[in-house]
Design an enzyme around this catalytic site. Sequence first.
Site, PDB file in Angstrom:
ATOM      1  N   GLU A  41       0.818  -1.205   0.000  1.00  0.00           N
ATOM      2  CA  GLU A  41       0.000   0.000   0.000  1.00  0.00           C
ATOM      3  C   GLU A  41       0.858   1.263   0.000  1.00  0.00           C
ATOM      4  O   GLU A  41       1.945   1.304   0.571  1.00  0.00           O
ATOM      5  CB  GLU A  41      -0.917   0.004   1.237  1.00  0.00           C
ATOM      6  CG  GLU A  41      -1.765  -1.270   1.303  1.00  0.00           C
ATOM      7  CD  GLU A  41      -2.992  -1.099   2.173  1.00  0.00           C
ATOM      8  OE1 GLU A  41      -3.594  -0.015   2.173  1.00  0.00           O
ATOM      9  OE2 GLU A  41      -3.362  -2.076   2.834  1.00  0.00           O
ATOM     10  N   ASP A  42       0.336   2.285  -0.668  1.00  0.00           N
ATOM     11  CA  ASP A  42       0.880   3.643  -0.561  1.00  0.00           C
ATOM     12  C   ASP A  42       2.373   3.700  -0.884  1.00  0.00           C
ATOM     13  O   ASP A  42       3.163   4.225  -0.087  1.00  0.00           O
ATOM     14  CB  ASP A  42       0.654   4.180   0.862  1.00  0.00           C
ATOM     15  CG  ASP A  42      -0.809   4.187   1.291  1.00  0.00           C
ATOM     16  OD1 ASP A  42      -1.623   3.534   0.641  1.00  0.00           O
ATOM     17  OD2 ASP A  42      -1.136   4.850   2.294  1.00  0.00           O
ATOM     18  N   CYS A  80      -6.730   4.459  -1.980  1.00  0.00           N
ATOM     19  CA  CYS A  80      -6.872   3.007  -2.141  1.00  0.00           C
ATOM     20  C   CYS A  80      -8.237   2.499  -2.610  1.00  0.00           C
ATOM     21  O   CYS A  80      -8.305   1.749  -3.578  1.00  0.00           O
ATOM     22  CB  CYS A  80      -6.470   2.293  -0.857  1.00  0.00           C
ATOM     23  SG  CYS A  80      -7.448   2.733   0.582  1.00  0.00           S
ATOM     24  N   ASP A 258      -0.866  -0.128  -4.495  1.00  0.00           N
ATOM     25  CA  ASP A 258      -2.214   0.309  -4.892  1.00  0.00           C
ATOM     26  C   ASP A 258      -2.285   1.778  -5.325  1.00  0.00           C
ATOM     27  O   ASP A 258      -3.272   2.198  -5.907  1.00  0.00           O
ATOM     28  CB  ASP A 258      -3.240   0.016  -3.794  1.00  0.00           C
ATOM     29  CG  ASP A 258      -2.973   0.735  -2.480  1.00  0.00           C
ATOM     30  OD1 ASP A 258      -1.902   1.371  -2.347  1.00  0.00           O
ATOM     31  OD2 ASP A 258      -3.828   0.647  -1.572  1.00  0.00           O
ATOM     32  N   HIS A 259      -1.261   2.574  -5.032  1.00  0.00           N
ATOM     33  CA  HIS A 259      -1.119   3.958  -5.521  1.00  0.00           C
ATOM     34  C   HIS A 259       0.174   4.498  -4.945  1.00  0.00           C
ATOM     35  O   HIS A 259       0.947   3.750  -4.321  1.00  0.00           O
ATOM     36  CB  HIS A 259      -2.315   4.842  -5.125  1.00  0.00           C
ATOM     37  CG  HIS A 259      -2.635   4.827  -3.661  1.00  0.00           C
ATOM     38  ND1 HIS A 259      -1.887   5.501  -2.729  1.00  0.00           N
ATOM     39  CD2 HIS A 259      -3.606   4.183  -2.962  1.00  0.00           C
ATOM     40  CE1 HIS A 259      -2.381   5.292  -1.536  1.00  0.00           C
ATOM     41  NE2 HIS A 259      -3.427   4.489  -1.633  1.00  0.00           N
TER      42      HIS A 259
END
Length: 543
Positions: A41-42, A80, A258-259
Amino acid sequence: MKYPKSSVLLLLLTAICLSTAFVFHQAPAESQPNILWITCEDLSPHLGSYGDKVTKTPNLNQLAKEGVRYTHVFSTAGVCAPSRSSIITGMYQTSIGTQHMRTLQTPTSKQYTLVPSYSALIPEQVRCFPEYLRKAGYYCTNNEKQDYQFVAPVTVWDENSKKADWRGRKEKKQPFFSVINLVTTHESQVFMRDTEPLQVKPEDVEVPCYYPDNAIIRKDIARFLTNVQIMDKQVGEIIQKLKDDGLYDNTIIFFYSDHGDGLPFVKRELYDRGLKVPMIIRFPKGEKGGTVDNRLISFVDLAPTILSLANIPIPSYLQGQAFLGNQKAKTPRKYIYAARDRMDTEVDRVRAVSDGRFKYLKNYMPEKPYYQDITYRLGQNSMKEILRLKEEGKLNEQQMYWFRNGKPDEELFDTQTDPNEYKNLANDPAYQGKLTELRTKHQEWLKKYGDMGAIPEKEMLAKWWNGKDKAPQTQQPTITMNGTTAALLCPTKGTSLGYKKHGNDKSWNVYSKPFSIAKGDSVYVVAHRIGYQPSEIVKMKVN
Protein backbone atom coordinates in the site's frame (compact mmCIF):
# COMPACT_ATOMS: atom_id res chain seq x y z
CA MET A 1 -42.55 -31.22 -6.35
CA LYS A 2 -42.25 -32.90 -9.76
CA TYR A 3 -42.36 -30.99 -13.04
CA PRO A 4 -42.91 -32.12 -16.65
CA LYS A 5 -39.59 -32.83 -18.38
CA SER A 6 -40.05 -29.89 -20.77
CA SER A 7 -40.63 -27.51 -17.85
CA VAL A 8 -37.58 -28.81 -16.02
CA LEU A 9 -35.42 -28.26 -19.11
CA LEU A 10 -36.73 -24.73 -19.49
CA LEU A 11 -36.07 -23.96 -15.83
CA LEU A 12 -32.54 -25.30 -16.07
CA LEU A 13 -31.74 -23.25 -19.16
CA THR A 14 -33.27 -20.13 -17.65
CA ALA A 15 -31.30 -20.60 -14.43
CA ILE A 16 -28.06 -20.84 -16.36
CA CYS A 17 -28.75 -17.77 -18.47
CA LEU A 18 -29.87 -15.54 -15.61
CA SER A 19 -27.34 -16.56 -13.00
CA THR A 20 -24.19 -15.86 -15.00
CA ALA A 21 -23.10 -14.04 -18.11
CA PHE A 22 -20.27 -16.48 -18.83
CA VAL A 23 -19.98 -20.24 -18.40
CA PHE A 24 -16.49 -21.65 -18.65
CA HIS A 25 -15.38 -25.17 -19.30
CA GLN A 26 -12.45 -26.52 -17.32
CA ALA A 27 -9.30 -25.62 -19.25
CA PRO A 28 -6.39 -28.05 -19.54
CA ALA A 29 -4.04 -27.77 -16.55
CA GLU A 30 -1.11 -26.60 -18.69
CA SER A 31 -3.13 -23.57 -19.81
CA GLN A 32 -3.97 -22.55 -16.23
CA PRO A 33 -0.84 -21.09 -14.63
CA ASN A 34 -0.62 -20.40 -10.91
CA ILE A 35 -0.77 -16.65 -10.24
CA LEU A 36 0.33 -14.85 -7.08
CA TRP A 37 -0.23 -11.17 -6.39
CA ILE A 38 1.91 -9.59 -3.68
CA THR A 39 0.50 -6.12 -3.19
CA CYS A 40 1.53 -3.34 -0.86
CA GLU A 41 0.00 0.00 0.00
CA ASP A 42 0.88 3.64 -0.56
CA LEU A 43 4.17 3.16 -2.39
CA SER A 44 5.80 5.03 -5.24
CA PRO A 45 8.82 3.35 -6.89
CA HIS A 46 11.16 3.48 -3.83
CA LEU A 47 13.00 0.29 -4.77
CA GLY A 48 16.61 -0.30 -5.65
CA SER A 49 15.62 -1.75 -9.00
CA TYR A 50 13.95 1.59 -9.81
CA GLY A 51 17.07 3.55 -8.92
CA ASP A 52 16.46 4.35 -5.25
CA LYS A 53 19.83 4.85 -3.57
CA VAL A 54 18.67 4.93 0.06
CA THR A 55 16.12 2.16 0.55
CA LYS A 56 17.45 -1.40 0.76
CA THR A 57 15.05 -3.79 -1.01
CA PRO A 58 17.10 -6.93 -1.83
CA ASN A 59 14.14 -9.28 -2.25
CA LEU A 60 12.28 -7.06 -4.68
CA ASN A 61 15.54 -6.26 -6.47
CA GLN A 62 16.05 -9.99 -6.98
CA LEU A 63 12.48 -10.38 -8.20
CA ALA A 64 13.16 -7.63 -10.76
CA LYS A 65 16.40 -9.33 -11.77
CA GLU A 66 14.45 -12.51 -12.51
CA GLY A 67 11.38 -10.75 -13.89
CA VAL A 68 10.13 -7.76 -15.84
CA ARG A 69 10.19 -4.28 -14.34
CA TYR A 70 7.33 -2.07 -15.58
CA THR A 71 8.02 1.67 -15.57
CA HIS A 72 4.69 3.26 -16.53
CA VAL A 73 1.98 1.67 -14.38
CA PHE A 74 -0.74 4.01 -13.07
CA SER A 75 -3.53 3.73 -10.56
CA THR A 76 -6.94 5.14 -11.48
CA ALA A 77 -6.95 7.17 -8.25
CA GLY A 78 -4.42 8.47 -5.74
CA VAL A 79 -6.14 6.65 -2.90
CA CYS A 80 -6.87 3.01 -2.14
CA ALA A 81 -10.59 2.17 -2.21
CA PRO A 82 -11.47 3.71 -5.61
CA SER A 83 -8.32 2.21 -7.15
CA ARG A 84 -9.06 -1.21 -5.63
CA SER A 85 -12.57 -1.14 -7.07
CA SER A 86 -11.08 -0.63 -10.53
CA ILE A 87 -8.65 -3.51 -9.99
CA ILE A 88 -11.26 -6.05 -8.89
CA THR A 89 -13.82 -5.11 -11.57
CA GLY A 90 -11.70 -3.96 -14.52
CA MET A 91 -13.86 -0.80 -14.62
CA TYR A 92 -13.11 2.87 -14.04
CA GLN A 93 -14.51 3.78 -10.63
CA THR A 94 -16.26 6.83 -12.08
CA SER A 95 -18.25 4.61 -14.45
CA ILE A 96 -19.66 2.32 -11.74
CA GLY A 97 -20.22 4.66 -8.78
CA THR A 98 -17.21 3.69 -6.65
CA GLN A 99 -15.35 6.99 -6.98
CA HIS A 100 -15.74 8.46 -3.48
CA MET A 101 -13.27 7.71 -0.69
CA ARG A 102 -14.76 5.78 0.95
CA THR A 103 -18.24 4.26 0.79
CA LEU A 104 -18.14 1.44 3.36
CA GLN A 105 -17.45 2.93 6.77
CA THR A 106 -15.74 1.29 9.71
CA PRO A 107 -16.19 2.53 13.30
CA THR A 108 -12.88 4.38 12.83
CA SER A 109 -13.53 5.89 9.40
CA LYS A 110 -17.14 6.85 10.14
CA GLN A 111 -15.96 10.03 11.87
CA TYR A 112 -14.27 11.18 8.65
CA THR A 113 -17.32 11.35 6.38
CA LEU A 114 -20.69 13.05 6.17
CA VAL A 115 -22.53 10.36 4.20
CA PRO A 116 -23.93 7.03 5.43
CA SER A 117 -22.02 3.84 4.85
CA TYR A 118 -23.08 2.21 1.61
CA SER A 119 -22.16 -0.57 -0.77
CA ALA A 120 -21.95 0.85 -4.30
CA LEU A 121 -24.61 -0.51 -6.65
CA ILE A 122 -22.45 -1.31 -9.66
CA PRO A 123 -23.89 -2.23 -13.10
CA GLU A 124 -25.61 -5.60 -13.14
CA GLN A 125 -23.26 -7.23 -15.65
CA VAL A 126 -20.12 -6.41 -13.65
CA ARG A 127 -18.50 -9.11 -11.55
CA CYS A 128 -15.41 -9.31 -9.38
CA PHE A 129 -13.07 -11.05 -11.81
CA PRO A 130 -12.01 -13.93 -9.48
CA GLU A 131 -15.51 -15.35 -10.01
CA TYR A 132 -14.53 -16.10 -13.60
CA LEU A 133 -11.36 -17.79 -12.41
CA ARG A 134 -13.27 -19.91 -9.91
CA LYS A 135 -15.75 -21.01 -12.57
CA ALA A 136 -12.78 -22.17 -14.64
CA GLY A 137 -11.42 -24.29 -11.81
CA TYR A 138 -9.08 -21.91 -9.98
CA TYR A 139 -8.66 -21.80 -6.23
CA CYS A 140 -8.85 -18.10 -5.34
CA THR A 141 -7.80 -16.52 -2.05
CA ASN A 142 -7.36 -13.04 -0.64
CA ASN A 143 -5.25 -12.11 2.38
CA GLU A 144 -7.06 -10.01 3.55
CA LYS A 145 -7.93 -6.44 2.57
CA GLN A 146 -10.71 -5.96 0.04
CA ASP A 147 -11.90 -2.32 0.30
CA TYR A 148 -13.71 -2.47 -3.04
CA GLN A 149 -16.33 0.17 -2.16
CA PHE A 150 -18.94 -2.58 -1.98
CA VAL A 151 -19.54 -5.72 0.03
CA ALA A 152 -18.12 -8.55 -2.06
CA PRO A 153 -20.37 -11.59 -2.60
CA VAL A 154 -19.29 -14.84 -0.94
CA THR A 155 -18.65 -16.19 -4.44
CA VAL A 156 -15.57 -14.02 -5.07
CA TRP A 157 -13.04 -15.94 -2.96
CA ASP A 158 -12.60 -19.52 -1.83
CA GLU A 159 -11.07 -17.98 1.26
CA ASN A 160 -10.63 -14.40 2.47
CA SER A 161 -8.72 -14.25 5.76
CA LYS A 162 -5.43 -13.30 7.39
CA LYS A 163 -4.16 -16.82 6.76
CA ALA A 164 -5.46 -17.33 3.23
CA ASP A 165 -3.06 -18.49 0.53
CA TRP A 166 -2.57 -21.32 -1.97
CA ARG A 167 -2.07 -23.91 0.79
CA GLY A 168 -5.82 -24.16 1.35
CA ARG A 169 -6.30 -26.13 -1.87
CA LYS A 170 -7.72 -29.63 -1.51
CA GLU A 171 -5.65 -30.85 -4.45
CA LYS A 172 -2.08 -29.72 -5.14
CA LYS A 173 -2.68 -29.80 -8.89
CA GLN A 174 -5.48 -27.25 -8.71
CA PRO A 175 -4.34 -23.90 -10.19
CA PHE A 176 -4.51 -20.96 -7.83
CA PHE A 177 -4.85 -17.20 -7.87
CA SER A 178 -3.77 -15.81 -4.51
CA VAL A 179 -3.56 -12.21 -3.34
CA ILE A 180 -1.46 -11.27 -0.32
CA ASN A 181 -1.83 -7.64 0.77
CA LEU A 182 0.94 -6.07 2.85
CA VAL A 183 -0.14 -3.02 4.88
CA THR A 184 3.32 -2.18 6.23
CA THR A 185 3.85 0.81 3.95
CA HIS A 186 0.38 2.30 4.52
CA GLU A 187 0.08 5.98 5.43
CA SER A 188 -1.05 5.06 8.95
CA GLN A 189 2.09 3.06 9.65
CA VAL A 190 4.19 6.23 9.59
CA PHE A 191 2.59 7.33 12.88
CA MET A 192 1.62 3.92 14.26
CA ARG A 193 5.27 2.75 14.06
CA ASP A 194 6.67 6.11 15.13
CA THR A 195 8.49 4.73 18.19
CA GLU A 196 9.98 1.69 16.46
CA PRO A 197 13.70 1.67 15.53
CA LEU A 198 14.62 3.22 12.18
CA GLN A 199 16.55 1.26 9.59
CA VAL A 200 17.05 4.34 7.40
CA LYS A 201 18.94 7.34 8.78
CA PRO A 202 17.00 10.62 8.63
CA GLU A 203 20.15 12.43 7.47
CA ASP A 204 20.37 10.13 4.43
CA VAL A 205 16.89 10.72 2.98
CA GLU A 206 16.13 13.01 0.07
CA VAL A 207 13.63 15.72 0.99
CA PRO A 208 11.37 16.71 -1.94
CA CYS A 209 11.24 20.40 -2.80
CA TYR A 210 7.57 20.62 -1.75
CA TYR A 211 8.56 19.86 1.90
CA PRO A 212 10.49 22.01 4.35
CA ASP A 213 13.76 20.36 5.36
CA ASN A 214 13.97 19.76 9.10
CA ALA A 215 14.28 16.92 11.61
CA ILE A 216 10.53 16.23 11.84
CA ILE A 217 10.08 15.90 8.09
CA ARG A 218 13.21 13.79 7.72
CA LYS A 219 12.13 11.42 10.49
CA ASP A 220 8.73 10.73 8.84
CA ILE A 221 10.41 10.08 5.49
CA ALA A 222 12.95 7.79 7.17
CA ARG A 223 10.11 6.02 8.99
CA PHE A 224 8.28 5.49 5.73
CA LEU A 225 11.39 4.16 3.94
CA THR A 226 12.10 1.89 6.92
CA ASN A 227 8.60 0.50 6.48
CA VAL A 228 9.45 -0.16 2.82
CA GLN A 229 12.47 -2.20 3.93
CA ILE A 230 10.33 -4.16 6.41
CA MET A 231 7.82 -4.82 3.63
CA ASP A 232 10.63 -6.07 1.39
CA LYS A 233 11.55 -8.63 4.05
CA GLN A 234 7.90 -9.78 4.15
CA VAL A 235 7.99 -10.21 0.38
CA GLY A 236 11.05 -12.41 0.80
CA GLU A 237 9.22 -14.59 3.32
CA ILE A 238 6.27 -15.07 0.94
CA ILE A 239 8.61 -16.01 -1.91
CA GLN A 240 10.47 -18.46 0.33
CA LYS A 241 7.16 -20.09 1.25
CA LEU A 242 6.40 -20.49 -2.44
CA LYS A 243 9.82 -22.04 -2.98
CA ASP A 244 9.37 -24.39 -0.01
CA ASP A 245 6.18 -25.66 -1.65
CA GLY A 246 7.98 -26.25 -4.97
CA LEU A 247 5.85 -23.62 -6.72
CA TYR A 248 8.30 -20.82 -7.42
CA ASP A 249 9.15 -21.86 -10.96
CA ASN A 250 5.62 -22.56 -12.11
CA THR A 251 3.89 -19.45 -10.70
CA ILE A 252 3.50 -16.02 -12.27
CA ILE A 253 4.32 -13.52 -9.51
CA PHE A 254 3.08 -9.92 -9.56
CA PHE A 255 4.29 -7.24 -7.16
CA TYR A 256 2.74 -3.78 -7.17
CA SER A 257 1.36 -1.01 -4.96
CA ASP A 258 -2.21 0.31 -4.89
CA HIS A 259 -1.12 3.96 -5.52
CA GLY A 260 1.69 6.36 -4.67
CA ASP A 261 3.34 7.22 -1.33
CA GLY A 262 1.27 7.76 1.79
CA LEU A 263 3.03 11.02 2.61
CA PRO A 264 1.65 14.61 2.48
CA PHE A 265 0.96 16.08 -0.97
CA VAL A 266 1.39 12.65 -2.57
CA LYS A 267 -1.47 10.38 -1.55
CA ARG A 268 -4.89 11.48 -2.84
CA GLU A 269 -3.32 13.60 -5.58
CA LEU A 270 -3.44 13.05 -9.35
CA TYR A 271 0.18 14.01 -9.88
CA ASP A 272 2.44 11.21 -11.07
CA ARG A 273 3.77 10.78 -7.54
CA GLY A 274 0.24 9.89 -6.42
CA LEU A 275 -0.63 7.61 -9.35
CA LYS A 276 2.57 5.98 -10.59
CA VAL A 277 3.48 2.70 -8.93
CA PRO A 278 6.17 0.04 -9.17
CA MET A 279 5.20 -3.23 -10.80
CA ILE A 280 7.38 -6.31 -11.20
CA ILE A 281 6.21 -9.54 -12.82
CA ARG A 282 8.24 -12.72 -12.62
CA PHE A 283 7.32 -15.42 -15.10
CA PRO A 284 7.96 -19.15 -14.59
CA LYS A 285 11.64 -20.15 -14.68
CA GLY A 286 12.68 -16.50 -14.87
CA GLU A 287 11.56 -16.00 -18.46
CA LYS A 288 12.32 -12.45 -19.67
CA GLY A 289 14.35 -11.94 -16.49
CA GLY A 290 16.00 -8.56 -16.02
CA THR A 291 14.05 -6.80 -18.76
CA VAL A 292 12.22 -3.47 -18.64
CA ASP A 293 8.79 -2.75 -20.13
CA ASN A 294 7.90 0.89 -20.75
CA ARG A 295 4.33 0.39 -21.95
CA LEU A 296 1.53 2.44 -20.41
CA ILE A 297 -0.55 0.26 -18.07
CA SER A 298 -3.64 1.21 -16.08
CA PHE A 299 -5.14 -0.63 -13.13
CA VAL A 300 -8.23 -1.37 -15.24
CA ASP A 301 -5.92 -3.57 -17.32
CA LEU A 302 -5.18 -6.00 -14.49
CA ALA A 303 -8.46 -7.94 -14.56
CA PRO A 304 -8.42 -8.66 -18.33
CA THR A 305 -4.70 -9.49 -18.13
CA ILE A 306 -5.22 -12.14 -15.45
CA LEU A 307 -8.08 -13.67 -17.44
CA SER A 308 -5.90 -13.65 -20.54
CA LEU A 309 -3.03 -15.38 -18.71
CA ALA A 310 -5.48 -17.98 -17.39
CA ASN A 311 -6.89 -18.55 -20.90
CA ILE A 312 -10.38 -17.47 -19.85
CA PRO A 313 -12.48 -15.41 -22.31
CA ILE A 314 -12.40 -11.73 -21.41
CA PRO A 315 -15.94 -10.33 -20.91
CA SER A 316 -16.70 -7.64 -23.46
CA TYR A 317 -17.87 -5.12 -20.85
CA LEU A 318 -14.43 -4.76 -19.26
CA GLN A 319 -12.93 -1.29 -19.80
CA GLY A 320 -9.29 -2.30 -19.56
CA GLN A 321 -7.17 -4.26 -22.02
CA ALA A 322 -4.90 -7.26 -21.49
CA PHE A 323 -1.18 -6.55 -21.74
CA LEU A 324 -0.13 -10.20 -21.42
CA GLY A 325 -1.40 -13.63 -22.50
CA ASN A 326 -3.11 -14.96 -25.59
CA GLN A 327 -5.71 -12.19 -25.53
CA LYS A 328 -3.17 -9.35 -25.28
CA ALA A 329 -4.44 -6.19 -26.96
CA LYS A 330 -3.09 -5.67 -30.45
CA THR A 331 -2.61 -1.96 -29.87
CA PRO A 332 -0.69 -0.77 -26.78
CA ARG A 333 -2.43 1.66 -24.47
CA LYS A 334 -1.84 5.31 -25.46
CA TYR A 335 -3.41 7.09 -22.49
CA ILE A 336 -4.17 6.50 -18.83
CA TYR A 337 -7.08 8.09 -16.99
CA ALA A 338 -7.55 8.89 -13.31
CA ALA A 339 -9.98 10.70 -11.04
CA ARG A 340 -10.31 12.38 -7.68
CA ASP A 341 -13.64 12.79 -5.91
CA ARG A 342 -14.74 13.04 -2.29
CA MET A 343 -11.93 12.33 0.16
CA ASP A 344 -13.47 11.71 3.59
CA THR A 345 -15.31 14.98 4.37
CA GLU A 346 -13.72 16.98 1.54
CA VAL A 347 -15.40 17.16 -1.86
CA ASP A 348 -13.52 17.93 -5.07
CA ARG A 349 -13.79 16.63 -8.62
CA VAL A 350 -10.68 16.42 -10.77
CA ARG A 351 -9.99 14.26 -13.82
CA ALA A 352 -6.61 13.37 -15.34
CA VAL A 353 -5.36 12.11 -18.69
CA SER A 354 -1.72 11.27 -19.41
CA ASP A 355 0.15 9.98 -22.43
CA GLY A 356 3.00 8.92 -20.16
CA ARG A 357 4.75 12.27 -20.41
CA PHE A 358 2.19 15.05 -20.61
CA LYS A 359 -0.51 15.20 -17.93
CA TYR A 360 -3.84 17.01 -18.41
CA LEU A 361 -5.98 17.91 -15.40
CA LYS A 362 -9.57 19.08 -15.65
CA ASN A 363 -10.70 20.85 -12.47
CA TYR A 364 -14.50 20.68 -12.27
CA MET A 365 -14.53 22.60 -8.98
CA PRO A 366 -11.91 25.33 -9.61
CA GLU A 367 -13.19 27.30 -6.62
CA LYS A 368 -11.92 24.56 -4.31
CA PRO A 369 -8.41 24.88 -2.81
CA TYR A 370 -5.72 22.37 -3.69
CA TYR A 371 -5.15 21.41 -0.05
CA GLN A 372 -7.88 19.34 1.59
CA ASP A 373 -8.23 19.54 5.37
CA ILE A 374 -8.38 15.79 5.98
CA THR A 375 -8.26 14.79 9.63
CA TYR A 376 -6.85 11.32 9.07
CA ARG A 377 -3.51 12.42 7.70
CA LEU A 378 -2.92 14.74 10.67
CA GLY A 379 -1.69 11.62 12.44
CA GLN A 380 1.63 12.18 10.67
CA ASN A 381 3.93 14.59 12.46
CA SER A 382 5.19 15.88 9.11
CA MET A 383 1.69 17.01 8.13
CA LYS A 384 1.26 18.88 11.39
CA GLU A 385 4.71 20.42 10.98
CA ILE A 386 3.95 21.63 7.45
CA LEU A 387 0.75 23.29 8.67
CA ARG A 388 2.58 24.89 11.62
CA LEU A 389 5.22 26.40 9.36
CA LYS A 390 2.53 27.57 6.95
CA GLU A 391 0.73 29.48 9.72
CA GLU A 392 4.03 31.04 10.77
CA GLY A 393 4.77 32.12 7.20
CA LYS A 394 7.92 30.01 7.01
CA LEU A 395 7.21 28.01 3.84
CA ASN A 396 8.84 29.06 0.58
CA GLU A 397 7.02 29.47 -2.73
CA GLN A 398 7.39 25.83 -3.76
CA GLN A 399 6.21 24.60 -0.35
CA MET A 400 3.21 26.96 -0.45
CA TYR A 401 2.19 25.61 -3.87
CA TRP A 402 -0.15 23.10 -2.19
CA PHE A 403 -2.04 25.84 -0.35
CA ARG A 404 -3.30 27.90 -3.28
CA ASN A 405 -6.94 28.86 -2.76
CA GLY A 406 -8.25 28.20 -6.25
CA LYS A 407 -7.44 26.28 -9.39
CA PRO A 408 -7.57 27.01 -13.13
CA ASP A 409 -10.14 25.07 -15.15
CA GLU A 410 -7.35 23.16 -16.90
CA GLU A 411 -3.75 22.29 -16.19
CA LEU A 412 -1.08 20.73 -18.38
CA PHE A 413 2.29 19.44 -17.18
CA ASP A 414 5.35 18.00 -18.82
CA THR A 415 6.25 15.32 -16.27
CA GLN A 416 9.59 14.67 -17.95
CA THR A 417 11.02 18.19 -17.56
CA ASP A 418 8.82 19.09 -14.58
CA PRO A 419 8.45 15.88 -12.51
CA ASN A 420 6.84 17.67 -9.55
CA GLU A 421 4.21 19.20 -11.86
CA TYR A 422 4.68 22.83 -10.86
CA LYS A 423 4.62 24.60 -14.22
CA ASN A 424 1.17 24.79 -15.81
CA LEU A 425 1.56 24.84 -19.60
CA ALA A 426 -2.14 25.17 -20.41
CA ASN A 427 -1.79 28.80 -21.48
CA ASP A 428 1.54 28.37 -23.25
CA PRO A 429 1.04 28.78 -27.04
CA ALA A 430 3.75 26.19 -27.70
CA TYR A 431 1.67 23.46 -26.05
CA GLN A 432 -1.82 24.17 -27.41
CA GLY A 433 -1.69 21.12 -29.66
CA LYS A 434 -0.98 18.79 -26.72
CA LEU A 435 -3.61 20.55 -24.60
CA THR A 436 -6.22 20.06 -27.31
CA GLU A 437 -5.22 16.42 -27.78
CA LEU A 438 -5.53 15.49 -24.10
CA ARG A 439 -8.65 17.60 -23.57
CA THR A 440 -10.27 15.75 -26.46
CA LYS A 441 -9.22 12.38 -25.01
CA HIS A 442 -10.76 13.36 -21.69
CA GLN A 443 -14.04 14.31 -23.38
CA GLU A 444 -14.04 11.06 -25.38
CA TRP A 445 -13.46 9.10 -22.16
CA LEU A 446 -16.41 10.85 -20.51
CA LYS A 447 -18.67 10.13 -23.47
CA LYS A 448 -17.65 6.48 -23.67
CA TYR A 449 -17.81 5.55 -19.99
CA GLY A 450 -19.83 8.29 -18.29
CA ASP A 451 -18.90 9.96 -15.02
CA MET A 452 -20.99 9.33 -11.92
CA GLY A 453 -18.89 11.88 -10.07
CA ALA A 454 -21.03 14.52 -11.76
CA ILE A 455 -24.02 13.30 -9.70
CA PRO A 456 -24.25 14.51 -6.08
CA GLU A 457 -23.51 11.54 -3.83
CA LYS A 458 -26.77 11.70 -1.87
CA GLU A 459 -28.72 11.89 -5.13
CA MET A 460 -26.85 8.82 -6.40
CA LEU A 461 -27.77 6.92 -3.23
CA ALA A 462 -31.42 7.95 -3.44
CA LYS A 463 -31.59 6.62 -7.00
CA TRP A 464 -29.92 3.33 -6.06
CA TRP A 465 -32.11 2.83 -3.00
CA ASN A 466 -35.37 3.95 -4.62
CA GLY A 467 -35.66 6.88 -2.21
CA LYS A 468 -35.41 4.69 0.89
CA ASP A 469 -32.85 4.81 3.69
CA LYS A 470 -31.17 1.51 2.90
CA ALA A 471 -30.27 -0.69 -0.05
CA PRO A 472 -32.81 -3.14 -1.52
CA GLN A 473 -32.44 -6.79 -0.64
CA THR A 474 -31.55 -9.44 -3.18
CA GLN A 475 -34.56 -11.66 -3.84
CA GLN A 476 -34.61 -15.17 -2.46
CA PRO A 477 -33.04 -17.79 -4.76
CA THR A 478 -34.96 -20.87 -5.78
CA ILE A 479 -33.67 -24.44 -6.02
CA THR A 480 -35.15 -26.69 -8.68
CA MET A 481 -34.44 -30.41 -8.40
CA ASN A 482 -34.54 -32.88 -11.26
CA GLY A 483 -33.72 -36.11 -9.51
CA THR A 484 -30.37 -35.38 -7.85
CA THR A 485 -29.48 -32.45 -10.15
CA ALA A 486 -29.99 -28.96 -8.73
CA ALA A 487 -30.52 -25.78 -10.73
CA LEU A 488 -30.47 -22.36 -9.09
CA LEU A 489 -32.29 -19.20 -10.03
CA CYS A 490 -32.67 -15.70 -8.60
CA PRO A 491 -35.12 -13.13 -10.04
CA THR A 492 -32.80 -10.20 -9.14
CA LYS A 493 -30.76 -9.26 -12.18
CA GLY A 494 -26.99 -9.19 -11.78
CA THR A 495 -26.98 -11.69 -8.94
CA SER A 496 -24.08 -13.91 -7.99
CA LEU A 497 -25.29 -17.27 -6.69
CA GLY A 498 -23.29 -19.22 -4.14
CA TYR A 499 -23.98 -22.70 -2.88
CA LYS A 500 -22.69 -25.30 -0.44
CA LYS A 501 -23.39 -29.01 -0.45
CA HIS A 502 -22.67 -29.19 3.27
CA GLY A 503 -23.42 -26.52 5.84
CA ASN A 504 -19.94 -26.73 7.36
CA ASP A 505 -18.06 -26.28 4.06
CA LYS A 506 -15.39 -23.60 4.40
CA SER A 507 -16.20 -21.80 1.15
CA TRP A 508 -19.16 -21.18 -1.10
CA ASN A 509 -19.10 -22.51 -4.65
CA VAL A 510 -19.86 -20.01 -7.41
CA TYR A 511 -22.82 -21.24 -9.44
CA SER A 512 -22.55 -21.46 -13.21
CA LYS A 513 -24.54 -24.57 -14.19
CA PRO A 514 -26.69 -27.31 -12.64
CA PHE A 515 -24.82 -29.65 -10.30
CA SER A 516 -25.34 -33.05 -8.72
CA ILE A 517 -26.08 -33.63 -5.06
CA ALA A 518 -26.34 -36.94 -3.25
CA LYS A 519 -29.61 -38.15 -1.75
CA GLY A 520 -29.86 -37.35 1.92
CA ASP A 521 -27.59 -34.31 1.61
CA SER A 522 -28.70 -30.68 1.86
CA VAL A 523 -27.88 -27.79 -0.44
CA TYR A 524 -27.46 -24.26 0.89
CA VAL A 525 -27.87 -21.27 -1.45
CA VAL A 526 -27.36 -17.52 -1.09
CA ALA A 527 -27.87 -14.81 -3.71
CA HIS A 528 -26.18 -11.42 -3.74
CA ARG A 529 -26.48 -8.54 -6.18
CA ILE A 530 -23.54 -6.20 -5.54
CA GLY A 531 -24.89 -3.05 -3.89
CA TYR A 532 -27.97 -4.86 -2.56
CA GLN A 533 -28.22 -6.66 0.74
CA PRO A 534 -27.65 -10.40 0.26
CA SER A 535 -30.60 -12.77 0.40
CA GLU A 536 -31.22 -15.08 3.30
CA ILE A 537 -29.69 -18.54 2.97
CA VAL A 538 -32.07 -21.05 1.43
CA LYS A 539 -31.72 -24.71 2.38
CA MET A 540 -33.14 -27.82 0.69
CA LYS A 541 -32.61 -31.45 1.58
CA VAL A 542 -32.56 -34.02 -1.22
CA ASN A 543 -34.83 -36.95 -0.45
